[in-house]
Enzyme design. Sequence first.
Site, short mmCIF file in Angstrom:
data_model
loop_
_atom_site.label_atom_id
_atom_site.label_comp_id
_atom_site.label_asym_id
_atom_site.label_seq_id
_atom_site.Cartn_x
_atom_site.Cartn_y
_atom_site.Cartn_z
N THR A 7 0.84 -1.20 0.00
CA THR A 7 0.00 0.00 0.00
C THR A 7 0.87 1.24 0.00
O THR A 7 1.99 1.22 0.49
CB THR A 7 -0.93 0.03 1.23
OG1 THR A 7 -1.80 1.17 1.11
CG2 THR A 7 -0.17 0.13 2.54
N ASN A 9 -0.85 3.95 1.14
CA ASN A 9 -1.76 4.73 1.98
C ASN A 9 -1.34 4.56 3.45
O ASN A 9 -1.50 3.50 4.04
CB ASN A 9 -3.18 4.21 1.73
CG ASN A 9 -4.22 4.97 2.51
OD1 ASN A 9 -3.99 5.38 3.63
ND2 ASN A 9 -5.39 5.15 1.90
N LYS A 12 -3.94 3.36 6.00
CA LYS A 12 -4.19 1.91 5.96
C LYS A 12 -3.09 1.16 6.71
O LYS A 12 -3.36 0.22 7.45
CB LYS A 12 -4.17 1.41 4.53
CG LYS A 12 -5.42 1.63 3.74
CD LYS A 12 -5.11 1.15 2.35
CE LYS A 12 -6.17 0.67 1.54
NZ LYS A 12 -5.80 0.16 0.25
N ASP A 68 -7.76 -4.07 -1.20
CA ASP A 68 -8.46 -3.07 -1.98
C ASP A 68 -9.81 -2.88 -1.31
O ASP A 68 -10.47 -3.86 -0.91
CB ASP A 68 -8.63 -3.49 -3.45
CG ASP A 68 -8.88 -2.27 -4.33
OD1 ASP A 68 -8.32 -1.20 -4.06
OD2 ASP A 68 -9.65 -2.38 -5.30
N THR A 69 -10.20 -1.63 -1.16
CA THR A 69 -11.41 -1.30 -0.42
C THR A 69 -12.31 -0.41 -1.26
O THR A 69 -11.81 0.45 -1.99
CB THR A 69 -11.03 -0.56 0.89
OG1 THR A 69 -10.28 -1.45 1.70
CG2 THR A 69 -12.26 -0.09 1.65
N PHE A 148 -9.94 8.49 7.62
CA PHE A 148 -9.57 9.05 6.32
C PHE A 148 -10.69 8.75 5.33
O PHE A 148 -11.68 8.10 5.67
CB PHE A 148 -8.23 8.49 5.83
CG PHE A 148 -8.26 7.02 5.50
CD1 PHE A 148 -8.21 6.07 6.49
CD2 PHE A 148 -8.34 6.59 4.18
CE1 PHE A 148 -8.24 4.71 6.19
CE2 PHE A 148 -8.36 5.24 3.86
CZ PHE A 148 -8.32 4.29 4.88
N GLY A 149 -10.49 9.22 4.10
CA GLY A 149 -11.41 8.88 3.02
C GLY A 149 -12.85 9.27 3.35
O GLY A 149 -13.14 10.40 3.75
N LYS A 171 -13.03 2.16 15.58
CA LYS A 171 -13.22 1.89 14.14
C LYS A 171 -12.67 0.52 13.79
O LYS A 171 -13.35 -0.29 13.16
CB LYS A 171 -12.55 2.99 13.29
CG LYS A 171 -12.68 2.70 11.79
CD LYS A 171 -11.92 3.65 10.87
CE LYS A 171 -11.93 3.12 9.44
NZ LYS A 171 -11.10 3.86 8.49
N HIS A 176 -14.66 -2.81 8.14
CA HIS A 176 -14.35 -3.68 7.01
C HIS A 176 -12.88 -4.15 7.07
O HIS A 176 -12.59 -5.33 6.99
CB HIS A 176 -14.60 -2.89 5.72
CG HIS A 176 -14.04 -1.49 5.77
ND1 HIS A 176 -14.43 -0.57 6.71
CD2 HIS A 176 -13.08 -0.87 5.04
CE1 HIS A 176 -13.75 0.54 6.54
NE2 HIS A 176 -12.92 0.39 5.54
P1 ITT Z 1 -3.42 1.74 -1.89
O1 ITT Z 1 -4.02 1.28 -3.19
O2 ITT Z 1 -2.07 2.34 -2.04
O3 ITT Z 1 -3.46 0.71 -0.82
P2 ITT Z 1 -5.73 3.53 -1.82
O4 ITT Z 1 -5.99 4.80 -1.05
O5 ITT Z 1 -5.78 3.60 -3.32
O6 ITT Z 1 -4.33 2.95 -1.30
P3 ITT Z 1 -7.97 1.68 -1.89
O7 ITT Z 1 -7.90 1.63 -3.37
O8 ITT Z 1 -8.09 0.40 -1.16
O9 ITT Z 1 -6.71 2.45 -1.28
O10 ITT Z 1 -9.16 2.56 -1.36
C1 ITT Z 1 -9.92 3.34 -2.22
C2 ITT Z 1 -10.47 4.53 -1.52
O11 ITT Z 1 -11.52 4.11 -0.65
C3 ITT Z 1 -9.50 5.30 -0.62
O12 ITT Z 1 -8.73 6.22 -1.35
C4 ITT Z 1 -10.47 5.99 0.31
O13 ITT Z 1 -11.04 7.11 -0.30
C5 ITT Z 1 -11.55 4.94 0.48
N1 ITT Z 1 -11.32 4.14 1.68
C6 ITT Z 1 -10.61 2.99 1.77
N2 ITT Z 1 -10.61 2.54 3.04
C7 ITT Z 1 -11.35 3.43 3.75
C8 ITT Z 1 -11.72 3.54 5.10
O14 ITT Z 1 -11.33 2.65 6.00
N3 ITT Z 1 -12.47 4.56 5.48
C9 ITT Z 1 -12.88 5.49 4.59
N4 ITT Z 1 -12.56 5.49 3.31
C10 ITT Z 1 -11.81 4.46 2.88
#
Ligand code: ITT
Length: 190
Positions: A7, A9, A12, A68-69, A148-149, A171, A176
């Site tokens: 990652t 991020n 994460k 991936d989320t 975040f996010g 959290k 998830h």
């Molecule tokens: P990596 O691919 O480098 O791991 P990323 O930020 O691109 O980092 P993801 O593709 O898994 O990670 O996640 C997509 C987006 O979903 C991420 O940029 C956030 O906006 C959101 N997201 C992921 N996990 C989250 C969480 O726990 N809480 C809130 N938003 C989240």
Amino acid sequence: MKIVFATNNAHKLAEVSAVLGEGYELVTLKEVGITEDIPETGETLDENATIKARYVYERTGLDCFADDTGLEVEALNGAPGVRSARYATDGHDFAANNRKLLLEMRDKENRRARFRTVISLIRGGVEQQVEGIVNGTIATAEAGCGGFGYDPLFIPDGHQITFAEMSAEAKNSISHRGRAVAALTELLKK
Ligand code: ITT
């Protein structure tokens, strides 16, 4: 046990290391010399988790995992889903993504949504997947500054506050990612 977490991020990384706990040393992409963004070209979370984990394994031969989320909103037919990072712009602009989500949801009565995390683990060259889901609703305004996010807009079922208003521990205990990492821990014990 040393394991690479694929990652870029930092949020994460912090969440996953808190849930994995002692006994595991997470190695970052930078530490194994991968500084470029790994292309996420899949059409599903499962595909992207696999792509990221294989990218690292093929270049390092090390045990690794990737998550991936996506946030899947019922009234938006599952969007932003696999495009959660790039919902409003090409980059990871959390504020713009949240603004767009509020706009898309402004006249929606059904505010049901879920976060889904898929983790692909490659250990000894063998690949396995686990997932974690948390159900909830999309708030009508942002609240809180933790996480975040999309956290300021997501109210998990059984709670009256958003993820961004919770402590990191609270959290992680229901999220998830917390659930997916708990399943990952079980795999790693085997
Ligand atoms: P990596 O691919 O480098 O791991 P990323 O930020 O691109 O980092 P993801 O593709 O898994 O990670 O996640 C997509 C987006 O979903 C991420 O940029 C956030 O906006 C959101 N997201 C992921 N996990 C989250 C969480 O726990 N809480 C809130 N938003 C989240």
